[in-house]
Design an enzyme around this catalytic site. Sequence first.
Site, mmCIF file in Angstrom:
data_model
loop_
_atom_site.group_PDB
_atom_site.id
_atom_site.type_symbol
_atom_site.label_atom_id
_atom_site.label_comp_id
_atom_site.label_asym_id
_atom_site.label_seq_id
_atom_site.Cartn_x
_atom_site.Cartn_y
_atom_site.Cartn_z
ATOM 1 N N LYS A 44 0.973 -1.088 0.089
ATOM 2 C CA LYS A 44 0.096 0.132 0.210
ATOM 3 C C LYS A 44 0.587 1.242 -0.005
ATOM 4 O O LYS A 44 0.497 2.488 -0.341
ATOM 5 C CB LYS A 44 -1.061 -0.019 1.395
ATOM 6 C CG LYS A 44 -0.398 0.160 2.446
ATOM 7 C CD LYS A 44 -1.345 0.088 3.712
ATOM 8 C CE LYS A 44 -0.735 0.134 5.039
ATOM 9 N NZ LYS A 44 -0.062 1.385 5.402
ATOM 10 N N THR A 45 1.978 1.332 0.668
ATOM 11 C CA THR A 45 2.871 2.478 0.650
ATOM 12 C C THR A 45 3.343 2.851 -0.703
ATOM 13 O O THR A 45 3.482 3.909 -1.151
ATOM 14 C CB THR A 45 4.136 2.287 1.873
ATOM 15 O OG1 THR A 45 3.458 1.949 3.038
ATOM 16 C CG2 THR A 45 4.718 3.694 1.933
ATOM 17 N N ASP A 245 -3.704 7.544 4.757
ATOM 18 C CA ASP A 245 -3.389 5.940 5.236
ATOM 19 C C ASP A 245 -3.931 5.664 6.600
ATOM 20 O O ASP A 245 -4.393 6.195 7.483
ATOM 21 C CB ASP A 245 -1.710 6.020 5.275
ATOM 22 C CG ASP A 245 -1.262 4.647 4.919
ATOM 23 O OD1 ASP A 245 -2.008 3.742 4.777
ATOM 24 O OD2 ASP A 245 -0.149 4.269 5.287
ATOM 25 N N GLU A 246 -4.133 4.096 6.538
ATOM 26 C CA GLU A 246 -4.815 3.638 7.843
ATOM 27 C C GLU A 246 -6.095 4.184 8.014
ATOM 28 O O GLU A 246 -6.451 4.537 9.215
ATOM 29 C CB GLU A 246 -3.644 3.689 8.945
ATOM 30 C CG GLU A 246 -2.512 2.936 8.790
ATOM 31 C CD GLU A 246 -2.423 1.754 8.634
ATOM 32 O OE1 GLU A 246 -3.528 0.945 8.503
ATOM 33 O OE2 GLU A 246 -1.276 0.999 8.205
ATOM 34 N N GLN A 293 -8.088 -4.793 9.650
ATOM 35 C CA GLN A 293 -6.851 -4.375 10.435
ATOM 36 C C GLN A 293 -7.489 -3.436 11.427
ATOM 37 O O GLN A 293 -6.624 -2.514 11.835
ATOM 38 C CB GLN A 293 -5.724 -4.055 9.789
ATOM 39 C CG GLN A 293 -5.317 -5.218 8.942
ATOM 40 C CD GLN A 293 -3.855 -4.979 8.198
ATOM 41 O OE1 GLN A 293 -2.948 -4.903 9.046
ATOM 42 N NE2 GLN A 293 -3.958 -4.812 6.780
ATOM 43 N N ARG A 650 1.912 -10.493 10.457
ATOM 44 C CA ARG A 650 3.333 -10.135 10.824
ATOM 45 C C ARG A 650 4.393 -10.697 10.090
ATOM 46 O O ARG A 650 5.462 -10.287 10.043
ATOM 47 C CB ARG A 650 3.416 -9.537 12.327
ATOM 48 C CG ARG A 650 2.514 -8.665 12.938
ATOM 49 C CD ARG A 650 2.251 -7.428 12.021
ATOM 50 N NE ARG A 650 1.118 -7.635 11.024
ATOM 51 C CZ ARG A 650 0.852 -6.693 10.276
ATOM 52 N NH1 ARG A 650 1.605 -5.803 9.777
ATOM 53 N NH2 ARG A 650 -0.120 -6.728 9.428
#
Length: 842
Positions: A44-45, A245-246, A293, A650
């Site tokens: 995503k980044t 973001d997020e 998430q 993770r």
Amino acid sequence: MQQDPDVIARPPEALIGDLNPQQAEAVQYRGPALLIGAGAGSGKTRVLTRRIAWILTQFGAWPSQVLAITFTNKAAAEMRERLESLIGPVASRMWVSTFHSACVRILRRDGERIGLKSGFTIYDTADCERLIKLIANDFNFDVKRYTPRSILARISDYKNNLTSAREMLAQYAPDFKPGQRGYRVGRIGNPEELYAVVYAEYQHRLAAANAVDFDDLIVRTVELLRACPDVAEYYHRKFRYILVDEYQDTNHAQYVLIRELAGVDAGEHADMGAVGAGRVGPAWITVVGDSDQSIYAFRGADIRNIQDFEQDFPNAKTIMLEQNYRSTQTILDAANAVIAHNEGRKPKRLWTAAGAGEQITAYAADTAQLEAHWIAAQIKRLHTDDGVRYSDIAVMYRANAQSRSLEEGLIQARVPYQLIGGTKFYERREVKDALAYLQAIVNPADDINMRRILNVPKRGLGARAESQVTLHAQQIGGTFWDGVAHADQIEGMTARTLNPLMRFAQMMQELREFAQEHDAKPSQIVAEVLERSGLLEELKKSQDPQDQSRVENLSQLQSVAAEYEQNTPDATLAGFLETTALVADSDQLPDESQDSGKVTLMTLHTAKGLEYPIVFLTGMEQGTFPHARAMEDTSELSEERRLAYVGITRAKRHLFVTRAAVRAQWGRSAEMMPSQFLDEIPADLIDWKRKEAGMERMRSGWRANASHDFGAHGGWNDDEFDAPSPFGGSSYGSRSSYGSGSSYGSRSTYGSGVRGSAAHAGKVTTRRAPVRQPAQPASSLKTDNHLRIEDFAVGDKVTHDKFGLGTVVDAQDKGRNSVITVDFGSSGVKRLMLRVAPIEKL
């Protein structure tokens, strides 16, 4: 199409050539509202930074027209660094920051329009708690019953929902006026009235001190944009592209802030002939997030923000990123299987081209201590035998309290580790004292920090002197500093108190003048404060060995200030204080490229956004993970499951999951059932090194009728017990020693040799389990009581032959092997295979 000449003009192929089709579509999308549903590890980044570069080079936007928001300083720095590699040094001038940092910039510029002076102080949690304690003393309410932390949590909830103190007073305490003296909160019987009064007084005192707390940074910015149409208009014109973001972690206040900045509700029509967002109309909004998430509800995050995005923003488009570039397919299949049990989510299935990889390794320990020892032994083996770097390994847990046994296990195994989330650098007493001096210099109206440093280091100005100054300040209608500066006017003050007060006032005035002359050199101001205040001298003279490390911490603070100067062209003391106030837990993590030489221990909430080749997910028990309070709350259980999804994803190469059959809770040992999340992972993905703890196996062996307690992991094979004991000796077998009580501690070791009775307090009984064939899994038992899962629902009452009356809290339809979870009160929460459980529905 005009373009900023400082922006490196890359051709389209350079921005999308190495992306997958969904990523490329997201980068190029042309429209007013875009939701990029980015699964864990889906890049995503990269997509977000490429989209910014695309907006600048293909839509013709100027860098100053872009606002990019992230949730941590570390993420913002990474985004800025990637942008610099794409578009050049101009990226360093762009608004790429956290929500709070962006709001600080806006409030520094225009905050005076709503009564907030430019040099305002940002209070951290400790400052806020200190302010609540002062209010409690003045209003005489019980801080044991209403703790500062709980009051601040309530105030934070009000602010996250944009509920003002004025609204709360109007509803619960209309007779109270902030700043009113002699108001007795203790007489209030309704807690809501107390919260309303304290909230209002808290805001009143923050305003008097020209200070804000973290939540205020968002709330006051929303207030500014709503109260001042010209300011709102300025930012509508300035920011034509807003990227967040997020997004799943945003609260209601942040959601409203985005709409206000974008001008979504301003009623202005877009320029339909423009290549991009144009110069008028709402800004184009891109949000990146993953509803799976969303794990910060306890901080006020509202998952509805991302779930309802398409309804909230007209003509919104959603693009899902499902290809994962981090984990193996085995890890992803486990995560997909667990999160699939959550209802109402947008379907998404992660996949990777990297292959299946290793199975998930699982282990059931007898106690939390033995769980920790097994984990430490595995880490030692991975490092010694397989050459895995310690820094490539992370141990994650649901709650901070679990870290103690894990730390002890690592210490005994001599495995180096770092604990994330311990005492933060800026919260250490000596650092906080130095920062308090700096805050008081920048903002003399800051009563909290001025009172903190009055007698630090000790200069003969104790509680009596502080109370005299406070009273005088109230009488003259000024700040605490006003009271100090006019101490010679205080009646009845002795020379013994007045003289050090006047010396303190003179020192602060001289430090303020020094700071004004050297504002661009915060490190020099820090050095002057440490020297003139006596903070450094006091610690250097101390014979306490710990004070030497405190001296080093103060030295580090000066180094941090010097580093800030080097990295900030327009450095100021106020700017430096902003950077210290906006530091997050995850900012203390080392860069992934650095080898710290240590295993990382952290909570799952802190682990969000991070990745490690090897991950140990610990404490997989009902009541631990998922947390006990989620057992009867569907929404909380869904959040716990999302937290499990985060933890699983993770891991890049190898995931370990562990549980303990017995865990200490509130000073007593409690038997723990396996986490339902383990049951939700397909069995073929897991390699159980030990499926049943020793006591669970023995209990099954002693019981003639094995129908009571079978859960999803009811069977085992002898080879499950072949793992070497961390204490040496042979494998776990059929002979055991255990205390006569029901509490099993770290010294209760189950092995083929019986420990001496000296290892236990009280009577010790030794039993030899009967020789038998390996027990069968519960699913293979022929017993059937002919109960149907369709007849059971959450809330139904049942009675069990052994556990008595209970309430159904979960029912899982697995065909012939259906499972129900029942809360039997004092007997605990039990997971029962329906067809073999001796229960009756009432």
